[in-house]
Design an enzyme around this catalytic site. Structure first.
Site, PDB file in Angstrom:
ATOM      1  N   ASP A 107       2.149   5.187  -0.949  1.00 46.38           N
ATOM      2  CA  ASP A 107       1.829   5.296   0.480  1.00 46.38           C
ATOM      3  C   ASP A 107       0.339   5.155   0.783  1.00 46.38           C
ATOM      4  OD1 ASP A 107       4.365   5.403   1.548  1.00 46.38           O
ATOM      5  OD2 ASP A 107       4.555   7.559   1.218  1.00 46.38           O
ATOM      6  N   ASP A 169      10.451   1.880   2.535  1.00 42.87           N
ATOM      7  CA  ASP A 169       9.212   2.195   3.254  1.00 42.87           C
ATOM      8  C   ASP A 169       8.027   1.373   2.737  1.00 42.87           C
ATOM      9  OD1 ASP A 169      11.129   4.199   2.729  1.00 42.87           O
ATOM     10  OD2 ASP A 169       9.885   5.754   3.611  1.00 42.87           O
TER      11      ASP A 169
END
Ligand code: GLY
Length: 385
Positions: A107, A169
């Protein structure tokens, strides 16, 4: 992007964006020294408050770039330089996350594109560029040459072997690699991003256009092992935020590479999403969840709206297909948002995941995508991804 809005829609989008910024002028004073992940009882929390946490929480929390992103967008839209000063302060605090390294995972795209890379794009600041490239190298280092970017690190106290895990994601983290490739002209970054995107195309996108959340690969061979329901309702279901990451993520891969297979993938996911949207704009946590409990996710609505608006501008002759449902989603968010300037958050009906305990809460990254969608409509978006 060529978007032609009717005057009434443009007027609404402009008024709503200005309303967002008017509230943000108050919120930024209260939260200037925070790294907010969400507003709890109307008050932003602070992921940088120094409280003892897991390695990937605190300064390494994956959404820590979105507050800066919201501020850079507002500074760009309004010309008010105070926003950039607060965003730069946030960005400097994240240096400690880069130093700690162990709490960081895939991330870093979400963390450093809306903070450091946004700063660099707007100001050309050399330190911001260095931070962005540092984060891109960390993301590239998670690439398994078997064909995917590893999502998370080992989960403390868990039996799960996450060496082979990739998640949908990440389609929104790989724009950091596209940016680094464009910035350095080193094709390694782009090659890693497209290799990962092609793996996602093969193994995450189902024949009906829905996407899986987590896929486990054999970390030695890259062979598909199994999938998991992840933050959605069940294995085989369709977590709405994941549909959004897939839809908008493939749009981004198309915009950076021009490869039409990515645009086709975004359209395929888009068709699935359109077929499952509620006419009133309420977004469930999972398109396959039971009617009760009525768990909802405003973040998914905002991310999907962004992706649909992009498709409306990118696919010739299809604005009439993609734009109206995006507007339904955004009007619903407008009607249900918290516009009270004494409270820090905007969206009120977000969920962390289906089976967790956090429902009907606010998340700063949801607020960010709501604002980004409005700015796409007004033509004032700062291109961050
Ligand atoms: N990237 C994790 C989430 O969307 O919750």
């Amino acid at each position: 992007m060529e978007l032609h809005l009717d005057p009434q829609t443009l007027d609404w989008a402009q008024r709503t964006a200005r309303r967002f910024e008017h509230k943000l002028q108050a919120v930024r004073l209260r939260s200037a020294e925070k790294l907010p992940a969400r507003a709890i009882d109307g008050v932003h929390d602070d992921k940088g408050d120094g409280a003892p946490r897991n390695p990937d929480d605190g300064l390494c929390w994956w959404t820590n770039g979105f507050w800066a992103g919201m501020l850079w967008q507002a500074g760009h839209a309004t010309g008010d330089r105070t926003y950039g000063q607060i965003a730069r302060y946030t960005e400097r605090r994240l240096d400690q996350a880069l130093q700690s390294y162990l709490g960081l995972h895939h991330d870093v795209g979400f963390m450093f594109l809306p903070s450091a890379v946004a700063d660099y794009r707007l100001t050309g600041d050399a330190d911001a560029r260095r931070r962005g490239l540092h984060a891109a190298i960390l993301l590239a280092g998670r690439f398994n040459p078997a064909g995917y970017i590893r999502a998370w690190n080992d989960i403390p106290g868990s039996e799960s072997d996450t060496r082979g895990w990739a998640i949908i994601d990440c389609m929104f983290n790989i724009p950091l690699l596209y940016w680094a490739g464009e910035e350095t002209r080193d094709p390694r970054f782009t090659r890693i991003a497209t290799t990962h995107a092609d793996t996602v195309l093969r193994h995450f996108v189902r024949p009906d256009g829905s996407v899986r959340h987590i896929v486990e690969f054999d970390p030695e061979t890259g062979a598909f092992v199994r999938d998991y329901g992840g933050q959605g309702y069940a294995r085989g279901s369709s977590w709405t935020r994941g549909q959004g990451w897939g839809l908008y993520g493939f749009v981004m891969s198309y915009k950076h590479t021009g490869a039409v297979r990515y645009l086709a993938a975004a359209q395929k996911i888009g068709e699935y999403v359109l077929a499952h949207l509620s006419p009133d704009g309420r977004m469930p946590v999972d398109f396959c969840q039971p009617a009760q409990p009525d768990y909802r996710d405003d973040i998914a609505a905002a991310v999907i709206a962004c992706g649909l608006i992009e498709l409306a501008g990118l696919v010739p002759g299809k604005a009439g297909v993609y734009l109206p449902p995006a507007l339904v989603l955004l009007h619903h968010l407008d009607e249900t948002a918290c516009w009270d300037e004494g409270q820090d958050g905007y969206l009120c009906n977000c969920s962390a995941d289906y089976h967790g305990t956090l429902h009907n809460v606010n998340y700063t990254y949801g607020d960010y995508y709501f604002y980004e969608a409005l700015l796409k409509l007004t033509g004032q978006e700062l291109y961050l991804w």
